[in-house]
Design a protein around this motif. Structure first.
Motif, PDB file in Angstrom:
ATOM      1  N   GLY A   1       0.793  -1.223   0.000  1.00 53.64           N
ATOM      2  CA  GLY A   1       0.000   0.000   0.000  1.00 53.64           C
ATOM      3  C   GLY A   1       0.823   1.271   0.000  1.00 53.64           C
ATOM      4  N   GLY A   2       2.135   1.176   0.219  1.00 48.34           N
ATOM      5  CA  GLY A   2       2.980   2.362   0.222  1.00 48.34           C
ATOM      6  C   GLY A   2       4.047   2.274   1.292  1.00 48.34           C
ATOM      7  N   LEU A   3       5.012   3.161   1.210  1.00 48.04           N
ATOM      8  CA  LEU A   3       6.100   3.255   2.188  1.00 48.04           C
ATOM      9  C   LEU A   3       5.850   4.471   3.068  1.00 48.04           C
ATOM     10  CD1 LEU A   3       9.869   2.766   1.413  1.00 48.04           C
ATOM     11  CD2 LEU A   3       9.112   4.611   2.883  1.00 48.04           C
ATOM     12  N   THR A   4       5.874   4.275   4.386  1.00 46.60           N
ATOM     13  CA  THR A   4       5.552   5.374   5.291  1.00 46.60           C
ATOM     14  C   THR A   4       6.759   5.962   6.004  1.00 46.60           C
ATOM     15  OG1 THR A   4       5.131   3.916   7.192  1.00 46.60           O
ATOM     16  CG2 THR A   4       3.277   4.368   5.720  1.00 46.60           C
ATOM     17  N   GLU A   5       7.845   5.182   6.135  1.00 47.75           N
ATOM     18  CA  GLU A   5       8.967   5.690   6.923  1.00 47.75           C
ATOM     19  C   GLU A   5      10.252   4.925   6.606  1.00 47.75           C
ATOM     20  OE1 GLU A   5      10.193   6.416  11.639  1.00 47.75           O
ATOM     21  OE2 GLU A   5       8.364   5.330  11.109  1.00 47.75           O
ATOM     22  N   VAL A   6      11.351   5.660   6.542  1.00 52.43           N
ATOM     23  CA  VAL A   6      12.686   5.076   6.511  1.00 52.43           C
ATOM     24  C   VAL A   6      13.376   5.506   7.804  1.00 52.43           C
ATOM     25  CG1 VAL A   6      14.914   4.995   5.330  1.00 52.43           C
ATOM     26  CG2 VAL A   6      12.804   5.156   3.994  1.00 52.43           C
ATOM     27  N   ALA A   7      13.910   4.548   8.568  1.00 49.66           N
ATOM     28  CA  ALA A   7      14.528   4.860   9.854  1.00 49.66           C
ATOM     29  C   ALA A   7      15.693   5.829   9.669  1.00 49.66           C
ATOM     30  CB  ALA A   7      15.024   3.585  10.523  1.00 49.66           C
ATOM     31  N   GLU A   8      16.004   6.558  10.730  1.00 55.52           N
ATOM     32  CA  GLU A   8      17.065   7.558  10.667  1.00 55.52           C
ATOM     33  C   GLU A   8      18.398   6.948  10.257  1.00 55.52           C
ATOM     34  OE1 GLU A   8      19.012  11.041  13.532  1.00 55.52           O
ATOM     35  OE2 GLU A   8      17.194   9.969  14.135  1.00 55.52           O
ATOM     36  N   ASP A   9      18.666   5.715  10.711  1.00 46.94           N
ATOM     37  CA  ASP A   9      19.916   5.060  10.329  1.00 46.94           C
ATOM     38  C   ASP A   9      19.788   4.303   9.014  1.00 46.94           C
ATOM     39  OD1 ASP A   9      18.368   2.909  11.009  1.00 46.94           O
ATOM     40  OD2 ASP A   9      19.702   2.143  12.576  1.00 46.94           O
ATOM     41  N   SER A  10      18.608   4.362   8.393  1.00 49.91           N
ATOM     42  CA  SER A  10      18.350   3.739   7.093  1.00 49.91           C
ATOM     43  C   SER A  10      18.462   2.220   7.139  1.00 49.91           C
ATOM     44  CB  SER A  10      19.311   4.312   6.033  1.00 49.91           C
ATOM     45  OG  SER A  10      18.862   4.050   4.733  1.00 49.91           O
ATOM     46  N   ARG A  11      18.379   1.628   8.340  1.00 53.96           N
ATOM     47  CA  ARG A  11      18.512   0.180   8.462  1.00 53.96           C
ATOM     48  C   ARG A  11      17.170  -0.538   8.566  1.00 53.96           C
ATOM     49  NH1 ARG A  11      23.809  -1.553   9.745  1.00 53.96           N
ATOM     50  NH2 ARG A  11      22.929  -3.647   9.586  1.00 53.96           N
ATOM     51  N   SER A  12      16.097   0.214   8.533  1.00 54.72           N
ATOM     52  CA  SER A  12      14.774  -0.407   8.505  1.00 54.72           C
ATOM     53  C   SER A  12      13.807   0.529   7.793  1.00 54.72           C
ATOM     54  CB  SER A  12      14.272  -0.726   9.923  1.00 54.72           C
ATOM     55  OG  SER A  12      13.979   0.464  10.626  1.00 54.72           O
ATOM     56  N   ILE A  13      12.789  -0.065   7.204  1.00 57.75           N
ATOM     57  CA  ILE A  13      11.760   0.698   6.504  1.00 57.75           C
ATOM     58  C   ILE A  13      10.396   0.188   6.943  1.00 57.75           C
ATOM     59  CG2 ILE A  13      13.103   1.353   4.476  1.00 57.75           C
ATOM     60  CD1 ILE A  13      12.163  -1.058   3.060  1.00 57.75           C
ATOM     61  N   THR A  14       9.413   1.080   6.934  1.00 52.08           N
ATOM     62  CA  THR A  14       8.053   0.723   7.324  1.00 52.08           C
ATOM     63  C   THR A  14       7.132   0.907   6.133  1.00 52.08           C
ATOM     64  OG1 THR A  14       8.472   1.399   9.610  1.00 52.08           O
ATOM     65  CG2 THR A  14       6.176   1.171   8.938  1.00 52.08           C
ATOM     66  N   VAL A  15       6.363  -0.113   5.837  1.00 53.27           N
ATOM     67  CA  VAL A  15       5.459  -0.078   4.695  1.00 53.27           C
ATOM     68  C   VAL A  15       4.050  -0.427   5.153  1.00 53.27           C
ATOM     69  CG1 VAL A  15       7.225  -0.638   2.974  1.00 53.27           C
ATOM     70  CG2 VAL A  15       5.998  -2.489   4.136  1.00 53.27           C
ATOM     71  N   VAL A  16       3.080  -0.111   4.310  1.00 53.82           N
ATOM     72  CA  VAL A  16       1.701  -0.499   4.559  1.00 53.82           C
ATOM     73  C   VAL A  16       1.413  -1.748   3.744  1.00 53.82           C
ATOM     74  CG1 VAL A  16      -0.724   0.143   4.334  1.00 53.82           C
ATOM     75  CG2 VAL A  16       0.959   1.861   5.015  1.00 53.82           C
ATOM     76  N   ALA A  17       1.034  -2.820   4.436  1.00 50.15           N
ATOM     77  CA  ALA A  17       0.644  -4.061   3.775  1.00 50.15           C
ATOM     78  C   ALA A  17      -0.822  -4.330   4.076  1.00 50.15           C
ATOM     79  CB  ALA A  17       1.517  -5.219   4.263  1.00 50.15           C
ATOM     80  N   THR A  18      -1.524  -4.933   3.146  1.00 48.37           N
ATOM     81  CA  THR A  18      -2.963  -5.144   3.300  1.00 48.37           C
ATOM     82  C   THR A  18      -3.283  -6.602   3.619  1.00 48.37           C
ATOM     83  OG1 THR A  18      -3.189  -5.474   0.907  1.00 48.37           O
ATOM     84  CG2 THR A  18      -3.548  -3.244   1.759  1.00 48.37           C
ATOM     85  N   HIS A  19      -4.419  -6.792   4.269  1.00 53.43           N
ATOM     86  CA  HIS A  19      -4.908  -8.133   4.560  1.00 53.43           C
ATOM     87  C   HIS A  19      -6.421  -8.059   4.683  1.00 53.43           C
ATOM     88  CE1 HIS A  19      -5.728  -7.614   8.982  1.00 53.43           C
ATOM     89  NE2 HIS A  19      -4.980  -6.556   8.763  1.00 53.43           N
ATOM     90  N   GLY A  20      -7.064  -9.213   4.823  1.00 50.14           N
ATOM     91  CA  GLY A  20      -8.520  -9.254   4.845  1.00 50.14           C
ATOM     92  C   GLY A  20      -9.093  -9.643   6.190  1.00 50.14           C
TER      93      GLY A  20
END
Length: 310
Positions: free
Chosen positions: A216-235
């Protein structure tokens, strides 16, 4: 979302993924031999996810699309920045989230037709400058009853936006809000056009969500760029989304799926959920790609569904 005919859907999914390209050949030759064994089925999604993710990474690596991508302007955070110290009341916050604005006065015309996006390193990008009226309309999206924010004027200035190429200084309209000493800023340039992807997306109707699903999209990249947060969908008939990662030299490919899917009469409603993915090394300037669509994952202002580019 799913039907009771598990074997048929599984077989269709395997066949669909096998026809994507030669890179998915591993594990595809005996698709018709699925005898319903639970242990065999449990390994099938992982095999297919890895094959598709590798295809996407290989297709983008060294492609003309990747070259164009690295030269473009793609924001990875909101292109609107609130006044210093934020909004002063809950009513103002509701007005902003709803897009309820009033305009008192006349907005200025752009002093020139183009603006420059500047990075600390690399060539600047010259791009058309957005008129103040158009920028205002991206804020004033609604006319429903309730609290409103009043814009009394605007001037052209600058703001810093995090992009796929790092922080960039971009032209921005600085809107004066009634009752605020500092302006609300809105980028005065639009994202670059997304280059044509070098690989086709999968057909959503042919692949069940417990094998592979679009993000569903990317919402955040951590300050150290070692993790990313995305929106995933489910039912409504599953245990939630999962996201696997394949790290390549030029890209990070994310494969989303739904865990614990259950047969039965399930509603078609899809729900979004944030999922954080840890990386072995900083994402840096690598592209973040969606294994399902074969495209870069756009920034999304979740829980709003609008995306900064697509």
């Amino acid at each position: 979302m799913r039907t009771n005919n598990r074997r048929t859907i599984r077989l269709l999914a395997v066949l669909a993924l096998c026809t994507v390209g030669a890179g998915a050949a591993a594990g595809c030759g005996n698709a018709e031999a699925d005898n319903g064994d639970a242990e065999a089925r449990s390994t099938e999604p992982a095999l297919q996810l890895g094959a598709r993710a590798r295809q996407v990474a290989d297709a983008w690596d060294g492609s003309k699309a990747a070259e164009a991508w690295h030269e473009g302007y793609y924001p990875m955070e909101a292109v609107v920045q609130l006044p210093e110290n934020g909004l002063r009341s809950e009513a103002d916050r509701r007005a902003y989230e709803a897009g309820n604005f009033d305009l008192r006065g006349k907005l200025p015309s752009a002093p020139h037709k183009s603006g420059r996006v500047m990075w600390k390193s690399g060539s600047p990008l010259t791009t058309p400058l957005m008129e103040a009226e158009k920028a205002y309309k991206t804020l004033d999206r609604d006319s429903s009853p309730g609290p409103r924010l009043t814009v009394t004027g605007a001037r052209l200035g600058e703001m810093t936006v995090v992009t796929t190429r790092g922080p960039a200084t971009v032209p921005a309209w600085l809107f004066t809000l009634e009752g605020y000493a500092s302006p609300l800023k809105r980028a005065a340039v639009s994202p670059s056009k997304l280059p044509a992807p070098p690989i086709k997306p999968l057909r959503q109707e042919a692949v069940p969500t417990d094998v592979l699903a679009p993000l569903g999209g990317l919402t955040e990249v951590a300050e150290d760029s070692r993790s990313i947060t995305v929106v995933a969908t489910h039912g409504s008939c599953d245990d939630g989304p999962t996201v696997e990662v394949l790290e390549a030299s030029g890209s990070v490919v994310l494969s989303a799926s739904v865990a614990g899917s259950k047969d039965g009469n399930c509603s078609g409603e899809m729900r979004g959920e944030k999922v954080s993915v840890k990386l072995d090394r900083p994402v840096g300037k690598r592209m973040v790609l969606d294994a399902f669509t074969g495209r870069p994952v756009p920034y999304s202002e979740w829980p709003r569904t609008s995306q900064s580019w697509s």
